[in-house]
Each structure stands twice: as structure tokens, then as C-alpha cells.
Motif scaffolding. Sequence first.
Motif, PDB file in Angstrom:
ATOM      1  N   HIS A  64     -33.301  10.382 -16.864  1.00 21.60           N
ATOM      2  CA  HIS A  64     -32.640   9.492 -15.914  1.00 21.60           C
ATOM      3  C   HIS A  64     -32.522   8.128 -16.575  1.00 21.60           C
ATOM      4  N   VAL A  65     -31.351   7.502 -16.464  1.00 19.86           N
ATOM      5  CA  VAL A  65     -31.105   6.244 -17.158  1.00 19.86           C
ATOM      6  C   VAL A  65     -30.436   5.246 -16.219  1.00 19.86           C
ATOM      7  N   LEU A  66     -30.958   4.020 -16.211  1.00 25.64           N
ATOM      8  CA  LEU A  66     -30.304   2.900 -15.544  1.00 25.64           C
ATOM      9  C   LEU A  66     -29.762   1.976 -16.620  1.00 25.64           C
ATOM     10  N   ALA A  67     -28.447   1.790 -16.649  1.00 21.23           N
ATOM     11  CA  ALA A  67     -27.820   0.863 -17.593  1.00 21.23           C
ATOM     12  C   ALA A  67     -27.576  -0.456 -16.866  1.00 21.23           C
ATOM     13  N   VAL A  68     -28.123  -1.540 -17.420  1.00 21.91           N
ATOM     14  CA  VAL A  68     -28.062  -2.841 -16.765  1.00 21.91           C
ATOM     15  C   VAL A  68     -27.288  -3.811 -17.657  1.00 21.91           C
ATOM     16  N   ASP A  69     -26.204  -4.359 -17.130  1.00 25.21           N
ATOM     17  CA  ASP A  69     -25.352  -5.285 -17.870  1.00 25.21           C
ATOM     18  C   ASP A  69     -25.782  -6.714 -17.550  1.00 25.21           C
ATOM     19  N   LEU A  70     -26.499  -7.340 -18.474  1.00 23.55           N
ATOM     20  CA  LEU A  70     -27.014  -8.680 -18.243  1.00 23.55           C
ATOM     21  C   LEU A  70     -25.978  -9.770 -18.488  1.00 23.55           C
ATOM     22  N   THR A  71     -24.768  -9.395 -18.922  1.00 21.98           N
ATOM     23  CA  THR A  71     -23.690 -10.394 -18.992  1.00 21.98           C
ATOM     24  C   THR A  71     -23.171 -10.707 -17.600  1.00 21.98           C
ATOM     25  N   ASN A  72     -23.460  -9.839 -16.651  1.00 25.47           N
ATOM     26  CA  ASN A  72     -23.113 -10.093 -15.252  1.00 25.47           C
ATOM     27  C   ASN A  72     -24.120 -11.098 -14.697  1.00 25.47           C
ATOM     28  N   THR A  73     -23.647 -12.282 -14.330  1.00 29.37           N
ATOM     29  CA  THR A  73     -24.545 -13.357 -13.920  1.00 29.37           C
ATOM     30  C   THR A  73     -25.234 -13.082 -12.581  1.00 29.37           C
ATOM     31  N   ARG A  74     -24.812 -12.031 -11.900  1.00 29.34           N
ATOM     32  CA  ARG A  74     -25.438 -11.683 -10.627  1.00 29.34           C
ATOM     33  C   ARG A  74     -26.569 -10.670 -10.795  1.00 29.34           C
ATOM     34  N   VAL A  75     -26.850 -10.288 -12.044  1.00 28.24           N
ATOM     35  CA  VAL A  75     -27.866  -9.273 -12.324  1.00 28.24           C
ATOM     36  C   VAL A  75     -28.965  -9.881 -13.197  1.00 28.24           C
ATOM     37  N   ARG A  76     -30.208  -9.559 -12.896  1.00 26.28           N
ATOM     38  CA  ARG A  76     -31.315  -9.995 -13.738  1.00 26.28           C
ATOM     39  C   ARG A  76     -32.426  -8.951 -13.693  1.00 26.28           C
ATOM     40  N   LEU A  77     -33.289  -9.014 -14.680  1.00 21.41           N
ATOM     41  CA  LEU A  77     -34.492  -8.198 -14.709  1.00 21.41           C
ATOM     42  C   LEU A  77     -35.698  -9.066 -14.364  1.00 21.41           C
ATOM     43  N   GLY A  78     -36.728  -8.445 -13.835  1.00 21.31           N
ATOM     44  CA  GLY A  78     -37.947  -9.176 -13.524  1.00 21.31           C
ATOM     45  C   GLY A  78     -39.138  -8.242 -13.492  1.00 21.31           C
ATOM     46  N   LEU A  79     -40.320  -8.823 -13.412  1.00 19.50           N
ATOM     47  CA  LEU A  79     -41.541  -8.027 -13.361  1.00 19.50           C
ATOM     48  C   LEU A  79     -41.803  -7.556 -11.937  1.00 19.50           C
ATOM     49  N   LEU A  80     -41.888  -6.249 -11.760  1.00 28.41           N
ATOM     50  CA  LEU A  80     -42.441  -5.697 -10.529  1.00 28.41           C
ATOM     51  C   LEU A  80     -43.964  -5.710 -10.666  1.00 28.41           C
ATOM     52  N   HIS A  81     -44.670  -6.063  -9.607  1.00 27.36           N
ATOM     53  CA  HIS A  81     -46.132  -6.036  -9.682  1.00 27.36           C
ATOM     54  C   HIS A  81     -46.701  -5.841  -8.290  1.00 27.36           C
ATOM     55  N   ALA A  82     -47.975  -5.488  -8.264  1.00 29.14           N
ATOM     56  CA  ALA A  82     -48.608  -5.099  -7.001  1.00 29.14           C
ATOM     57  C   ALA A  82     -49.252  -6.267  -6.262  1.00 29.14           C
ATOM     58  N   GLY A  83     -48.982  -7.492  -6.677  1.00 27.75           N
ATOM     59  CA  GLY A  83     -49.509  -8.677  -6.006  1.00 27.75           C
ATOM     60  C   GLY A  83     -50.654  -9.328  -6.733  1.00 27.75           C
ATOM     61  N   LYS A  84     -51.581  -8.524  -7.243  1.00 25.22           N
ATOM     62  CA  LYS A  84     -52.695  -9.015  -8.042  1.00 25.22           C
ATOM     63  C   LYS A  84     -52.760  -8.201  -9.327  1.00 25.22           C
ATOM     64  N   VAL A  85     -53.310  -8.790 -10.389  1.00 23.17           N
ATOM     65  CA  VAL A  85     -53.418  -8.091 -11.667  1.00 23.17           C
ATOM     66  C   VAL A  85     -54.248  -6.816 -11.503  1.00 23.17           C
ATOM     67  N   ALA A  86     -55.380  -6.922 -10.831  1.00 27.37           N
ATOM     68  CA  ALA A  86     -56.266  -5.767 -10.649  1.00 27.37           C
ATOM     69  C   ALA A  86     -55.947  -5.072  -9.324  1.00 27.37           C
ATOM     70  N   SER A  87     -54.715  -4.589  -9.213  1.00 24.37           N
ATOM     71  CA  SER A  87     -54.306  -3.828  -8.034  1.00 24.37           C
ATOM     72  C   SER A  87     -53.138  -2.937  -8.427  1.00 24.37           C
ATOM     73  N   ARG A  88     -52.884  -1.924  -7.598  1.00 25.86           N
ATOM     74  CA  ARG A  88     -51.818  -0.980  -7.905  1.00 25.86           C
ATOM     75  C   ARG A  88     -51.031  -0.639  -6.642  1.00 25.86           C
ATOM     76  N   ALA A  89     -49.760  -0.300  -6.832  1.00 27.98           N
ATOM     77  CA  ALA A  89     -48.895   0.198  -5.764  1.00 27.98           C
ATOM     78  C   ALA A  89     -47.822   1.050  -6.426  1.00 27.98           C
ATOM     79  N   THR A  90     -47.155   1.887  -5.668  1.00 28.64           N
ATOM     80  CA  THR A  90     -46.082   2.685  -6.252  1.00 28.64           C
ATOM     81  C   THR A  90     -44.902   1.782  -6.596  1.00 28.64           C
ATOM     82  N   ILE A  91     -44.060   2.248  -7.488  1.00 26.25           N
ATOM     83  CA  ILE A  91     -42.865   1.480  -7.852  1.00 26.25           C
ATOM     84  C   ILE A  91     -41.935   1.343  -6.647  1.00 26.25           C
ATOM     85  N   THR A  92     -41.868   2.360  -5.806  1.00 31.29           N
ATOM     86  CA  THR A  92     -41.076   2.235  -4.579  1.00 31.29           C
ATOM     87  C   THR A  92     -41.594   1.089  -3.725  1.00 31.29           C
TER      88      THR A  92
END
Length: 409
Positions: A64-92
Motif C-alpha cells: 500500500h502506498v501513499l504518494a504525497v506531493d509537497l509542492t502543493n502548498t496545502r499539503v504537509r507532513l508532520g509527526l503523529l504521536h500519542a501525546g507523551k513520549v512514553a505512551s502509545r496509541a494506534t495510528i488511527t
Amino acid sequence: MTPSQGRSHTRRASLTLLTALGTLAGAALTGAAPAGAATGTTIAAGVVYRQYDLTAGAGVTHVHVLAVDLTNTRVRLGLLHAGKVASRATITQQATAQKAVAGVNGDFFNITETQHPGVAATGASVGPAIADGRVLKAAVPTGQRFGPELPPGTDTDDVLGGSADGRARLDSLALTGTVTSLGRRLPLRGLNQYALAENSVGAYTSDWGGVSRARAACGTDSERAAPCSTRTYEVTVKQGRVVSASATPGSGAIAAGTTVLVGREAGAQHLKTLVKGDRVAVRYGLAAASQRAYRFALGGYPVLTGGKPLPGLDTRTSAVRTAVGIANGGQRVLLFAVDGAPAYRSGLTIAEVAAALKSLGATEGFSLDGGGSSTLVARAPGAAKVSVRNHPSDGTERAVPNGIGVFTQ
């Protein structure tokens, strides 16, 4: 029906179903882009999702592949995280909470502590992490990492990040910091890490969470499973002054504006010289090898640089994988996840991952956590939330510390 016949039946059924859903079959791992890889479903402007089959050494697998065009100024990447470094949650859960339109799981992490009875796994990631320009953590010593063997010449400081110019890049982020007290300046060797270097002092902030810091003094720089050190000390600093101390690392939430210093061996001896009321200044940051500033970053390890696979990539162990490809000078990103359904669980070797990313046009590639962690999510057209697009090999989503999110305006 014998077990082998049952597996064959399941495999044929899965193949039939995926073909009926429009799967693109039969792509090779080298040469031109996989057949049909140019088509897909638009998730949002500049974000396209596709899936197809690859024939690898261990058999047919599905990706499965997501192709992301960063030349589009309305699109960006960022860090998903669970709120604290020592914590976990599903990607959903992480993507929903942060309003991402798509994403994949991220760094390897401290998932278990069977070698250290009585010490709880922290769930914290291995490598550095930056979210929205804020430094969350630094990397554990390379000998303390979880995950497969690293390719020669790589270590836990390696990151994939989004630089201030909006491009994705591979880089290395090293901790820089000091602890100054009683007229002495000591190098800071850790920041919100589940493992500290021997003889060092590390800092823990409100970003760590409430999980016990005892794991920090376990293992050595070269052996993760080595016993925990008995020579430890912890000092709590609030508004620049020591407010408490303990002979062992503690637990519990750390208030904003408070820093907990944990020392082991020689680092513990230094902290023992401090008493309540002493002034202590703690400073830290992450320095990029390229000297660039990063808006987000997370750990893993490189598999492809300058269009060439790294020397020494493993060619024997096939598994479910997650990886990222970078193309067009960092203006196009490919978030890549292998399907964990029984028919495809044989997966890819790391060398095959590098080849697959290259076949999609990537010149740089970066491996993330795999196996039961491998998850790719994306919104369906018209949907309010993301859904899982691959089949996690555990049968359900695994809770993980972080990931890469795709965000649109």
C-alpha cells in the motif's frame, strides 16, 4: 482439508478478492515503476493512495502506498504521536486526534523488557523526535535499540524529517546539551529516553509522561539486555533550583517547568553533590548534521541514498515492513506499507524494500518499524476519519508511539 491446503485456499481467496478490488498485480522489484502504480485514489489534493502486488523472493506480497506531493502548498507532513513520549496509541487514534487525512506508523520502540524483571517497558521510541518544531526526545545509544540489525554506517541518530523549506530529507540529529551547577558544566547525554548512556546524566520533562524512569539505567552502551545499574540518582529541578532528590529513578507526571535529572554511575555521583536549593541550569537541543532546522522528525534507518541501496542491506529475512521513499529532491514522499494478511505475510527483505522504493521513483529510502506495527491509514472519499488500508499482521492495530501524518488545509 490439510493445513497446507487451508493456507493455499486462504491465499487464493485473498488474491481473488484483492484482484476484484482493483489490485495491480505482478510488479517487479527493479527497473521501471510497477505496473499500474501511476493510478490510484485521490485522498485529498496532492495525496494519492494505491495498492498493488509485488513478486518478491519469498513469494507474492501486497503493498500500500501513499504518494504525497509537497509542492502543493496545502499539503504537509508532520509527526503523529500519542501525546507523551512514553505512551502509545494506534495510528488511527493518533491521526484522528490530530486531524490527519492519512499516515503510517513510525519508529521502533521499547516494546518489551523480558530481560529486566520488575522493570516495565516504556513504549518510548528509539530515535529522536520533533513535533511542530518542538524537540520531544533524543536517541538511545545504538546498542540499546529495538529492531533489526542496522546497516553498516547507520545509527540511532538517523532521522527522516521535514525541514523548514517544506521538503522531506534524511539527516542525523545529535543531542547537544549541558547541566550547569556549582560552577561546573556537565554534558547532557539524554533527553526523554528509555535508555541512557553509561556514566551519564539525562533530562526528563513533561513531554515524557508518567511512566517509570527506572528503565533508563538498564543495559549498557553495547548490550541492551545487560543488568540494570545499581548506581543511580535522581534530582528534580523546578524553576532552576533543586527541590528534591532520590537514590532511584521515580515515576509520575512531570509538571511543566520542571526537569527531572537521572544519573547512572559517574553521572549519579555528580548529581549526589547537589542539595536542595542549589541552582541548576539545563539546556538542550538537537543538532542536525546538515545544520538544517526541522519542523518534524522521527527515527528509523536509511536504506536508499542517492538512488543506491546502502551496502550491507539484509537479503535473507522477509517480513511485513513500513518504509518511506523520497523523490524529486524531497518534494514527493512515498509512504509504503506491506500488507500483513496471511496470504502476504511473507513480506519483503530490507534489500527488497529499497528496490521497491526505487522502482517508485525514490532516490532516498528510510525503514520504519514493521511486523505487527505496520499500519497505513487514509480517509475514504467523503469520510470524516481515517480507516486502516492494509491488514495489520496481529489481526488488529498495534498501539505505537509515533508515525508520519499527512495533513491538508
